[in-house]
Motif scaffolding. Structure first.
Motif, PDB file in Angstrom:
ATOM      1  N   PRO A 175       0.691  -1.296  -0.187  1.00 19.84           N
ATOM      2  CA  PRO A 175      -0.123   0.047  -0.035  1.00 19.84           C
ATOM      3  C   PRO A 175       0.824   1.144  -0.041  1.00 19.84           C
ATOM      4  O   PRO A 175       1.979   1.317   0.577  1.00 19.84           O
ATOM      5  N   ALA A 176       0.062   2.322  -0.431  1.00 15.03           N
ATOM      6  CA  ALA A 176       0.965   3.606  -0.640  1.00 15.03           C
ATOM      7  C   ALA A 176       1.281   4.225   0.767  1.00 15.03           C
ATOM      8  O   ALA A 176       0.413   4.329   1.478  1.00 15.03           O
ATOM      9  N   PRO A 177       2.376   4.536   1.296  1.00 16.35           N
ATOM     10  CA  PRO A 177       2.572   5.220   2.544  1.00 16.35           C
ATOM     11  C   PRO A 177       1.998   6.547   2.696  1.00 16.35           C
ATOM     12  O   PRO A 177       1.706   7.146   1.746  1.00 16.35           O
ATOM     13  N   PRO A 178       1.382   7.036   3.600  1.00 12.02           N
ATOM     14  CA  PRO A 178       0.679   8.177   3.875  1.00 12.02           C
ATOM     15  C   PRO A 178       1.132   9.345   3.475  1.00 12.02           C
ATOM     16  O   PRO A 178       0.597  10.390   2.796  1.00 12.02           O
ATOM     17  N   HIS A 179       2.647   9.574   3.768  1.00 14.66           N
ATOM     18  CA  HIS A 179       3.354  10.495   3.325  1.00 14.66           C
ATOM     19  C   HIS A 179       4.565  10.327   2.254  1.00 14.66           C
ATOM     20  O   HIS A 179       5.367  10.879   2.146  1.00 14.66           O
ATOM     21  N   GLY A 180       4.330   9.200   1.557  1.00 14.52           N
ATOM     22  CA  GLY A 180       5.458   8.707   0.719  1.00 14.52           C
ATOM     23  C   GLY A 180       6.417   8.453   1.492  1.00 14.52           C
ATOM     24  O   GLY A 180       6.542   8.243   2.442  1.00 14.52           O
ATOM     25  N   ALA A 181       7.268   7.544   0.502  1.00 12.52           N
ATOM     26  CA  ALA A 181       8.690   7.298   0.841  1.00 12.52           C
ATOM     27  C   ALA A 181       9.804   7.303  -0.125  1.00 12.52           C
ATOM     28  O   ALA A 181       9.558   7.294  -1.354  1.00 12.52           O
ATOM     29  N   ASN A 182      11.034   7.374   0.512  1.00 13.60           N
ATOM     30  CA  ASN A 182      12.097   7.117  -0.575  1.00 13.60           C
ATOM     31  C   ASN A 182      12.316   5.589  -0.747  1.00 13.60           C
ATOM     32  O   ASN A 182      12.079   5.044  -0.034  1.00 13.60           O
ATOM     33  N   VAL A 183      12.678   5.464  -1.986  1.00 11.64           N
ATOM     34  CA  VAL A 183      12.628   3.932  -2.386  1.00 11.64           C
ATOM     35  C   VAL A 183      14.100   3.546  -2.682  1.00 11.64           C
ATOM     36  O   VAL A 183      14.740   4.173  -3.558  1.00 11.64           O
ATOM     37  N   GLU A 184      14.687   2.657  -1.914  1.00  7.58           N
ATOM     38  CA  GLU A 184      16.092   2.075  -2.327  1.00  7.58           C
ATOM     39  C   GLU A 184      16.462   0.542  -2.920  1.00  7.58           C
ATOM     40  O   GLU A 184      15.516  -0.006  -2.280  1.00  7.58           O
ATOM     41  N   PHE A 185      17.052   0.811  -3.723  1.00  8.58           N
ATOM     42  CA  PHE A 185      17.047  -0.693  -4.288  1.00  8.58           C
ATOM     43  C   PHE A 185      18.649  -1.173  -4.219  1.00  8.58           C
ATOM     44  O   PHE A 185      19.396  -0.443  -4.684  1.00  8.58           O
ATOM     45  N   VAL A 186      19.010  -2.287  -3.488  1.00  8.80           N
ATOM     46  CA  VAL A 186      20.067  -2.707  -3.157  1.00  8.80           C
ATOM     47  C   VAL A 186      20.560  -4.263  -3.615  1.00  8.80           C
ATOM     48  O   VAL A 186      19.805  -4.940  -3.702  1.00  8.80           O
ATOM     49  N   VAL A 187      21.783  -4.160  -3.757  1.00  4.04           N
ATOM     50  CA  VAL A 187      22.506  -5.446  -4.199  1.00  4.04           C
ATOM     51  C   VAL A 187      23.709  -5.802  -3.008  1.00  4.04           C
ATOM     52  O   VAL A 187      24.470  -4.993  -3.235  1.00  4.04           O
ATOM     53  N   PRO A 188      23.773  -7.003  -2.476  1.00  2.29           N
ATOM     54  CA  PRO A 188      24.578  -7.109  -1.654  1.00  2.29           C
ATOM     55  C   PRO A 188      26.041  -7.415  -2.646  1.00  2.29           C
ATOM     56  O   PRO A 188      25.785  -7.762  -3.562  1.00  2.29           O
ATOM     57  N   ALA A 189      27.046  -7.043  -1.834  1.00  6.35           N
ATOM     58  CA  ALA A 189      28.644  -7.351  -2.301  1.00  6.35           C
ATOM     59  C   ALA A 189      28.790  -8.891  -2.326  1.00  6.35           C
ATOM     60  O   ALA A 189      27.970  -9.588  -1.573  1.00  6.35           O
ATOM     61  N   ASP A 190      29.367  -9.288  -3.014  1.00  2.61           N
ATOM     62  CA  ASP A 190      30.165 -10.858  -3.052  1.00  2.61           C
ATOM     63  C   ASP A 190      31.633 -10.874  -2.706  1.00  2.61           C
ATOM     64  O   ASP A 190      32.387 -10.446  -3.682  1.00  2.61           O
ATOM     65  N   PRO A 191      31.982 -11.291  -1.479  1.00  3.93           N
ATOM     66  CA  PRO A 191      31.159 -11.672  -0.273  1.00  3.93           C
ATOM     67  C   PRO A 191      30.476 -10.236   0.350  1.00  3.93           C
ATOM     68  O   PRO A 191      31.018  -9.331  -0.105  1.00  3.93           O
TER      69      PRO A 191
END
Length: 286
Positions: A188-204
């Motif tokens: 659901p949509a947050p009432p005040h919006g949100a920043n959205v982060e997309f992450v990829v872990p390093a290997d290792p």
């Protein structure tokens, strides 16, 4: 009536800001004026505006003034909307205070007022570290749709004084394939919006006791930015949460604009990295 407005341009790992000094709280910028100043074609250009104002001179600064914080960071997004906090912005704000002799920030913490409360800063060899305070994790069901992803992905809600949704991706190919010219949609949509982060872990994931991840971010009220300080902290906190009890408390987060450091200590999260003032100028503000 038009009047002259001196300004300074600064950035933290590519997250850039127009800084205006208004110590006595006399400047009232409209949302449209902020948007024009931040426009990269018709204005100075920036991800937001930092107004340097004394805490006692702004209504939102009353608590900060009572706590002894002389200065308040009045942060506005590029669309003119007010924001609670900005992790890169407050380091640039600290750089401005020190460069112009308004405050001395060394190894002893100095408090700066924000809409998310007073934040303590100390100087580091390459810039400043800010104590963002406590964080909260929201494990409620959240799905994030983004252009470049074939299906919606689960997101984890993290609040570090402002709201974030963190999404784990499978690898660098998915991360680089995102089209963040389009705003991700949250269900659901947050009432005040949100920043959205997309992450990829390093290997290792962990090297010499330090975790490492890569990240891209879409900031509410701005769009994709080269960096987001609070988003970096939220991303590290989310990956640490997913990794479990054995996860480290120290992290390095690579963003398109550089690398920032995150530490978790005694239930608080701290963010460190560079802050640069680029140039000064003066414009006529209608």
């Amino acid at each position: 009536m038009a009047h002259s407005l001196p300004f300074t341009k600064g950035h933290g790992t590519g997250n850039d800001f127009v800084i205006v000094a208004d110590p006595d709280g006399e400047l009232a910028l409209t949302d449209d004026q902020v948007a024009v100043l931040c426009d990269r074609r018709f204005g100075v250009g920036g991800d937001g505006i930092l107004r340097v104002v004394r805490s006692r001179a702004i209504p939102e600064g009353a608590d900060a003034a009572a706590a002894g914080a002389e200065w308040f960071m009045d942060y506005r997004n590029a669309d003119g909307s007010a924001a609670e906090m900005c992790g890169n912005g407050i380091r640039v704000f600290a750089r401005y205070l020190t460069e112009y002799g308004l405050a001395e920030i060394g190894t002893a913490p100095v408090g700066i007022g924000t809409r998310a409360g007073v934040k303590s800063l100390t100087r580091t060899p390459d810039g400043f570290e800010v104590d963002l305070g406590a964080w909260t994790v929201d494990e409620s069901d959240l799905l994030v749709q983004a252009r470049g992803l074939s299906v919606a992905r689960p997101g984890l809600g993290i609040d570090v004084g402002n709201p974030h949704a963190v999404v784990a991706l499978s690898g660098d190919e998915e991360l680089t394939g995102l089209d963040l010219a389009y705003q991700p949609v949250l269900h659901p949509a947050p009432p005040h919006g949100a920043n959205v982060e997309f992450v990829v872990p390093a290997d290792p994931l962990v090297r010499a006791g330090v975790g490492a991840i890569r990240m891209r971010v879409f900031e509410r009220g701005v769009g994709e930015t080269l960096s987001c300080g609070t988003g970096v902290a939220a991303a590290a906190l989310a990956v640490r949460h997913w990794a479990g009890a054995a996860a480290p408390d120290d992290w390095e987060v690579e963003v398109p604009g550089g690398t920032l450091r995150v530490r978790m200590r005694d239930g608080r999260v701290l963010l460190a990295g560079p802050a640069t003032l680029v140039y000064t100028g003066e414009l006529t503000l209608a």
